[in-house]
Every structure is written in C-alpha cells, then in structure tokens.
Write an enzyme that holds these catalytic residues in place. Structure first.
Site, short mmCIF file in Angstrom:
data_model
loop_
_atom_site.label_atom_id
_atom_site.label_comp_id
_atom_site.label_asym_id
_atom_site.label_seq_id
_atom_site.Cartn_x
_atom_site.Cartn_y
_atom_site.Cartn_z
N ASP A 49 1.26 -11.06 3.65
CA ASP A 49 1.72 -11.73 2.44
C ASP A 49 1.75 -13.24 2.65
O ASP A 49 2.03 -13.73 3.75
CB ASP A 49 3.13 -11.23 2.07
CG ASP A 49 3.09 -9.84 1.45
OD1 ASP A 49 2.00 -9.38 1.05
OD2 ASP A 49 4.16 -9.21 1.36
N TRP A 107 2.08 -5.12 6.96
CA TRP A 107 1.80 -3.69 6.94
C TRP A 107 0.31 -3.50 7.19
O TRP A 107 -0.47 -4.44 7.11
CB TRP A 107 2.27 -3.04 5.66
CG TRP A 107 1.42 -3.14 4.44
CD1 TRP A 107 0.58 -2.19 3.94
CD2 TRP A 107 1.34 -4.24 3.52
NE1 TRP A 107 -0.02 -2.63 2.78
CE2 TRP A 107 0.42 -3.89 2.50
CE3 TRP A 107 1.93 -5.52 3.47
CZ2 TRP A 107 0.10 -4.74 1.43
CZ3 TRP A 107 1.61 -6.35 2.40
CH2 TRP A 107 0.71 -5.97 1.41
#
Lengths: 182, 389, 182, 389
Positions: C127, C108
């Site tokens: 992540d 994101w």
C-alpha cells in the site's frame, strides 16, 4: 472585526426576518417578475446522476397545492439560486437542517417565482454545518446570482460562517418574505 | 494464547520460493520494494495543476498534477488541498502552495488554517505557515482568493467571516506579515510590484500597494469598472502579460492593466460577439470561462442556452477572440461540454476542457480539433486548471 | 509490542525478499497451479464504472511479451489478490508508489499465475500511504485471500502500517519470487 | 476603501418585502430559521445504522441513520466515522459509538484514535475517549473489530500494527482500562458476562474472561474450530440469542455458543445446501454474507459463480436456513445483486440488500418479494448494517 461581524449578522438576520427597507434596484425586478422556472441544467444533472441511476426517488411534496413540486429535485421552484446538496435528501427538510448539523445564521438570498401563485418569494438559503458533505441531490441554479463582490447574492461561498464548524453538509431553502417590484 | 510467531509461520510455510522452475524463458525478475516515484522538479509545459473540489467529501479536496498529453497515465500525483482549498504554483522555486483548512476531528473540533509548501519533485510537504483567526475564505475555487505578489515572495489570502480582509504572508520568511481590511471588496489581482487590486460591491476597483512590511502604502479607487446588475464580470480573469481580461455574463470583454501601482481599465469596448442558434442567446457560461494563450488570444467558454441564471451551467463551444483586433478568430466545438477551460503554454498550445462532474478533454487550441479525451481519470470535480507557464 | 513489531516486519520483509523456507501447504498449491485469471467481477466493475464511463484509457503495458496485459485493468494477471486503487492509475507504476506517498514496508501476499510463462509468481501488494484515496482504477480480487486471522493472506487490512501516516492512497503489485508447489 | 456597510447595503436595497401582494390566496407564510431537525431518541425497528466506507475519501467515512421503510427520505442523518471507522449502537442508552482515526492535517501530522459518543436524538457528539498508541486496526468494516462486553458498559477495540491486541474501554467511566495482547488472533465476539472470544491463525479460538479492572481473568483455547485452508469462516457472524453463526467460504454453517465463559462450537454439521445453475457452483459471497432474524432463521448471500477467490464478489440470491432443522426454507432472488445483507427486527422482518457501489434494495424477508429500492440515496459504499434491535 467582531463588531462588524455582529453588524453583518444583524443585517442578514434582519433581511431574513423580512424587515428590510422598501426600495429596489432594477436587477431584482428582472428576476422577480416573469422568470420561468429553469430546467435542470445539463452539468448539474450529470453531477447528480451517479447517485440516482436506476432508481426514482418518490417525490417529496408539501401536500399544499400552493407550494407545488418535488423537493428532492433541482427544478423545485424554491431552489432557483441554490448551490449544494438538498437538505430534503439529507435528513432535513426543505427548510430544516439534518440532525447533527448546525444551521448557519448568515445566508445568501434568492428571489424565486412560485408557479402556483405567481408571487416572487425571497428565499433564504441556509447552509447546514458540522457534518461532512451529504452527497445527495446536488443542485446548482443561479437565478439572480451575482459575483462574489455581492455576497448576499452569491452561492459560491461556503456560508458555514459563525457556526462551530465550517464543514458543509447541505443547503436548506426557507421562505422569508414576498418580494415586490416597485 | 498463541505465540507471537504463529500467524506468520503459517503464511511462511505456505509459500515456496525458487529462482527458476521451467526451462525457458527465465522467470520475470524480482522487483525492488519499497519503491516510490518522483517527478521532474521542472514540469513540462503540457502539464497542469488541476483543482479537485471533491464535492462529495469537501474536507478532502485535492490538487492533481496532470500530464495533459498522456491519456494512459495523465494523473502524475495528488497533493492535499483540504476543505475549499486553493493552489498556487511557483515553478522557479520548485514549489506548490496550498491554502487549506483543517479540523482536529475532521468535521469538528479545533480549526487550523494553513499554507502548505509542497516540493514539485517529491510532492511532499516542506513545511507550513499557520494562518491566524480561522477566517480563510471558503468558496468554490476562485484563483482570486489566493495570489502572489512581490515577485512570488509573498502571498495574499482572502478572508471572509463575512467581514472581508486579506492576509499578507511572507513565503520566504515563513511568516504572516499582517492583515488588510477590505470591507465590500472581493478577490485579489496582483498589481504593480508589491500590490493588488480588488473588485468592490459598487462596481469600482481598489488598488493597494504595500510597503516592505506588508502594510498598506497607498490605496486608490477607480469607479464604475463594472455594472454588477447588468454586466457583472466573472470573477476569474485571463492574463495576457500584465493585463487581466475579464468577461461579463453577457459577453463583454474588459481588459484591466495591472502593471502599474493603480489598475487601469482599458478603454476598448470588446465583445465575444454573437452567433445564430442561441436559445435564447449565446452567453459565456461555466466556472473558469476565460483563458489566454501565450500569443495573446482570449478563449471564452460559451453556451447557446444563455439567459439570466445560466452563467455557471457550462458551455458547448469556445470562442477565440484576438483582443488586439477585437475580432473573433475561431469557434471550437466541445463534444462533451465543459465548465472550465485553460490553455497550455506548449509550442502548439492545447485547450483543456474540464467538466465539474469529472471528464476532461484535450483539443488543439490552434485548429480546434479534438486531440484526446482523458475521461474521468484525473479528478472527481475539476474546477480550475493552472497550466505550467 | 515493539519487539514483536520488529519480528513481524522482518518476517514480512524476508518473505518479500524471497528468502523464506521451502515448504508448502495444500492451499497454496490449489491457487498456484491451474488457476485461470479471474474475470473482472460484477461488483468491482460497478464500483469502477463511475470513473471510466465514456472513456477508454489506453492500455498501460510492460512492453515485455512475458509480462502481458493492461496494468490499468483489474484482470491484469498480477492483481489476482489486490484490493484497492491501482497505483498505475495514480501517478505510480505497477510496482511503484505515486510521488508524495510512502510505501508500506509490511504487505500482504498473493500467488498469481502469469499466462505468458505459466509460472505462479509471489506478488507483494504494497500500500502507498500519506495521500488520500486515489479514486482511480478500483479493483478487488481475492485468489488465495483468507480471513483476517491470516493477515499475510488478507487484503481487507489497511496495510499502511509503520508509515508516517496510515492514510491509504493506492496499492502496488511487485514480483518478489516464483512459487513452487512441492 | 469602502465602509463596512457597503456590501450589505447594496443587497438590502435590492429587495423589497411585503406581506401580501395579490388578492387571493394569501402568500405562503414565512418560515422560521434557524431550524434543525432531531430524531426520536428511540429509533423504530425499521431503521438501521449503515456504515459508509466512502472508498473515494477513506478519511471521510460515515455512519448513516436509515429508515428502510421510507424510499422518499431514507437518509435520516449522518454521523462521522472517519478513516476505516467502526460503529456500535446502544439503544437503551440512546447512544451510538464510533471508533475513528484522525490526523491533525487530514492526511498527515499527529494521529489520534478515539471513540466518539453520539446522542441518538441529536446526532451530536457527547464526548470522546482518546485511545492510546495509534494502533487501532484499520480494515474494510468488520463488526468484530469493535464490540461490547460487560453489558454494554465496556467496549473492546482491535489493534493491528501488525501486532495484534485488544484495548478495553470503560464507556460509562469514559476511560481506557487496559490492553490485552492477542498475537495470532483476530476479531472479537462477546462471550459470557464480561469476556470475548477471538479466532486464531491455527484454526482455534480463544475465550477470555476479564476481571472488574479489565484485565485477563481466565483464558481458554479450543482447537480445530475451523480449517482456514479448506473451509475458512467469513469473519462476521449472525447472532441468534447468544449463539454466533458463521458460514464458510463453501457454505458450511458453524454455530458457536458464546453464553458461557468459554465458547462452545455446536456439534451440528449444517450447510446452506446446493442448487443447480452454479458455474462452477453456488457459494456464499459478499461482505456481510450472513444474517439472522428474530425467529432464529439464518440468511446467507449466495453467488452462482462460486470458486476460489469469489468469496467477496457479492451474490444474486439469499438462502434461508433454519438451523433448528438444518433445512433450507427459502431462496430469495435479488434483482440488483448485493454484497451485504441484514434483517430488520420488525414484526414483518425485511431484508436489507446492499451493494458496495451504493444501491440498497429492501425485500420482505418472509416472502422474498421486493418491497422497494432505496437506490443510491443513502451511502457511497455501504459495507455493513446494524438494524435497530
């Protein structure tokens, strides 16, 4: 090994049922008599703190004056050799496993003095198994605790043995007899 | 329904990228992704492996690689050490080993016990050795339930069902060699070239040497090594060379020479000594309560509130004893208390003081002065530390 | 679905590489310009507290005056839309995953204003995957965060996608370009 | 080596049991073991299921059965809800369902996504339905990623790879029926007899009805339901009958009637209103920010520090709005703050105010007065609550 497992289970259950032989060693006498209730220990308290800050849980009591104390607190008399999360805070009771868990048939033993009647009771600490760590009311007390060479007197083992899962949830504390020093 | 590109078209149209907008300075450069860190294959001597018991999620135990000299970024990486796991470190092989237990549905289902082999530089798994029987001993971390023998080519793993036995595993061959029944005995202390010693419930020890297939070649019992009622020994020892030094609940020190085929308890009657201010008295207390440095000094974690049942509470001082002279050479005050201690092998060794509820403080082992606190930046529930040798 | 996966991955990577088309919508302008750095939020702070009580971590800085701030703190400028454990505290760096983890290729995006040069940078939050929750330096900031119907602008997803394991360890924040309002 | 009975013989010989020692009172009785608790199959209306995200060990998420009226023992039991799991509750069937993800080696290895079926009385698993493809959406808990349809005989599960789709599962038949691609759309809101609505990236919604095999029977898109740039709607809705009530980041309320085959946004332009004291302004803020009671009142969690990016920070008040009149009827001050709220269905409904870092407080929903705090006795990171209907 299966035969041995059965034997030890029988011994453990026999002990828990209060049918063991009448003899004693010096060490248990030292614990069973004159042992005051230990205060909650500094490190145990620190570990428990993150889960109780800013909130006082109302006491969980027996309603029986002969069994005094708050079963959500480490200093409750039966917990003199407990190590783990108190089942009273986890959906169970002082001597009952929470729903969804399975009680280990094999246990460790403590001898704790009840301040109400002055008796030393034999306490069976049974782990509750198959659900992840409860995370509530962590206590570690070690009256009479001995090294792992003496398993029945050691609370460092995960006693979730001979249960479907060895995953540890909490520890219960059941009265299984009265200890006498001979 | 919408076309496949709707969702990202919105996001894409929302952002404009350019290489420079204002006059000066030029913008910060773009940074490459993906990007993954690695560690030196050989860890510096200020580093340690610290076991994180993770009491609130025991299924998710870890081992943390820690730089004890770096308070800004002490945590160098995390290795899985699931469900009452154990850790061993083989720096020469650039490997770390964990003994773990898994269930196919996290808390239920099929159980698998395994040793996982981790690379020191990448902290990634290089493979595993599945252990038979679903019987691996699960305890609060003891070094003595997972140990090397045979020059780190093999490992020994304690089993507890509660029947007691030891599984022998060939690390290099990636296979299980066999199992040795040890009823009434607990913990493993490497002994001789290819053997181990275990402590037994009657206060004796038994030393076993193995043949090249991992079976028992010889077994010898030595009686009256400890009085479990009156002077029980803490389970984890501090090693000075090939001598394991144990401390009792009351502060007696017992060295056991593990160099030969049979363990040999040393005759010297040593003690941590006494001091004023105990209420009722000073006693060893904590989890990993005894440690040694490269010079052969012993460090014992002490509590002034010593009495029956106090032995795991943790301490407020570390007492330093020279076993060669039997003298106590120093008392180190721990500002924050500790439940476990370890000593680094640096030229100027440091004392790692860990608390089960998280905080870790570093002291100068020679002077006893605080160096820095690492706070709770490392582990949820640190139990034991393995300093880089 | 495989073809679509490839497409979205390509789009995400393209965005991360700074090669996207030059156009803008009003919403991003509102974020990219004039947005002051948010203070650390009360709840985020409370969640982080158990892991930093009684200890001040020395700052982790870039050494570059044009990239100011402490990368172990939620209020560091790049973290304006982060949600998770900061890799700087977990064995990685601000833009690098810790050893043993794998960086998710799909991310994101946030647009954060650098207080040193006043520019709005496009930040890719990647992540790191395959190791359990780091547990250190938990932060949640949401400048420009939008509901899950707009995935690229939503930090509630576990973005450990197209990695060997979907287990989440921490989040890194890499500069992938400068955003301009047209 | 010692005989098999050594270790327990020592323990057995150490303890003497007797039935009574002193004159009076008689000793406390022996207590039966093993002993395991169970719950009423039908939970009282003061109970709720609360999702524990467990951020520090996401692999070990849980769902906790909670008695909100019992501050001494609010935690009634724990159900596994592993790895960004979701929970559904079917009281009439005495079942709870969790959607979970497992890895064969906790953090690595083979991935299995599954629905587990739990018995409300025993909290034990009655079985599982394995989900294909390893694609179950993992997010911070949203109710909209796991929902019933077809009268609770089926469930719908969101997938995200990041390709978006929904898996249709027959709970009664214990099998997967099929998968519906939904590119550009997120979350599931039960709609009509056997269908659902999903929100899409261009601000539209799409309603889908399924045939009796779980395939798409009809699909209809309604445009301009929300302006995602300026007035985005929080993902989780509050249900009043068959109307889902959404609130926007700025406090607009949007009802969507889900009774028919196609969702029908209500025309009424409602708002939570405004108030003094905002800095910069009052806005909805938190995770589960909107709830409804049995009488049809809406409760919205509000923060006075509302601005861009504040929408998940959590709030300090709950504002009560009657959607029938559009009036705000009450403001409830939360002494400890909250990130999620829910309302019980008791005769005198209670407000459950949860904080992501643990604490849970209970208020009288009618008067807004504090009833009691449950402290952090329930969950590590409570995200959403499902009160017993």
């Amino acid at each position: 090994m299966a035969g041995f497992d059965k034997l030890t289970e029988k011994l453990a259950r026999g002990l828990a049922r209060g049918t063991s032989r009448r003899s004693s060693l010096a060490w248990i006498g030292g614990i069973a008599t004159g042992a005051a209730i230990l205060p909650v220990l500094p490190v145990s308290r620190a570990m428990a703190a993150p889960h109780s800050a800013g909130h006082n849980r109302p006491p969980i009591t027996s309603g029986n004056p002969q069994d005094p104390g708050d079963r959500s607190q480490c200093d409750y008399w039966r917990y003199c050799a407990i190590d783990g999360f108190l089942c009273s805070c986890c959906g169970g009771t002082v001597n009952t496993c929470p729903p969804g868990t399975e009680m280990s048939p094999i246990t460790w033993i403590g001898t704790c003095t009840n301040p109400a009647d002055g008796r030393a009771y034999v306490i069976s600490y049974n782990d509750c198994c198959g659900v992840s760590s409860c995370g509530q009311c962590l206590c570690n007390r070690n009256e009479g605790d001995r090294p792992q060479v003496r398993p029945q007197s050691n609370n460092d083992y995960n006693w979730c043995l001979n249960t479907q899962s060895s995953v540890y949830n909490c520890s219960a504390a059941a009265i299984v007899g009265v200890a006498v020093e001979k | 329904m919408r076309s496949a590109t709707v969702m990202f078209a919105v996001a894409l149209s929302a952002i404009t990228l350019a290489s420079g907008v204002k006059a000066a300075p030029p913008p910060l450069p773009e940074e490459p992704i993906p990007s993954e860190a690695s560690l030196p294959a050989d860890y510096p001597q200020g580093w340690a492996l610290i076991q994180d018991f993770n009491f609130n999620s025991l299924v998710d135990g870890r081992t943390v690689v820690v730089d004890t000299g770096n308070p800004a970024q002490p945590l160098k990486g995390i290795i899985r050490t699931a469900q009452f796991g154990n850790t061993l470190f083989a720096p020469a092989k650039h490997e770390i080993y964990t003994a773990e237990t898994f269930f196919s549905r996290l808390t239920q289902g099929e159980r698998t016990d395994a040793i996982t082999i981790w690379d020191t530089a990448t902290l990634k798994s290089k493979g595993e050795i599945v252990l038979p029987g679903g019987k691996r001993q699960q305890s609060v971390t003891y070094a003595g339930t997972f140990q090397f023998t045979n020059g780190q080519k093999w490992v020994l793993i304690s089993n507890f069902t509660p029947a007691q036995s030891v599984t022998v595993v060939d690390l290099d061959g990636r296979k299980v060699l066999g199992e040795i029944d040890l009823p009434g005995c607990a913990h493993i202390y490497p002994t001789g070239d290819r053997g181990f010693t275990t402590l037994c419930a009657d206060g004796s020890l038994t030393s076993i040497q193995l043949d090249d297939k991992g079976a028992v070649a010889s077994s010898k019992t030595v009686a009256n090594v400890q009085d479990i009622d009156k002077q029980p020994l803490f389970g984890d020892a501090a090693w000075i060379g090939k001598t394991a030094w144990f401390v009792s609940y009351h502060g007696q020190l017992q060295g056991i020479d593990m160099a030969g085929a049979v363990a040999r308890p040393l005759a010297a009657k040593l003690s941590v000594g006494t001091a004023e201010g105990g209420a009722p008295e000073w006693r060893p207390s904590g989890w990993q309560v005894i440690a040694a440095d490269a010079k052969g000094l012993l460090y014992v974690l002490m509590s002034p509130a010593g009495k029956e049942g106090s032995h795991k509470d943790g301490g407020t001082e570390v007492w330093v004893i020279d076993p060669a002279t039997g003298k106590r050479t120093q008392r180190i005050a721990l500002s924050g208390g500790a439940t476990s201690i370890a000593i680094t092998r640096e030229a100027a060794p440091r004392l790692i003081a860990m608390r089960l509820d998280g905080p870790i403080d570093i002291f100068d082992a020679a002077t006893g002065k605080p160096v820095h606190s690492l706070g709770t930046t490392i582990a949820f529930n640190p139990t034991v530390a393995i300093p880089v040798p």
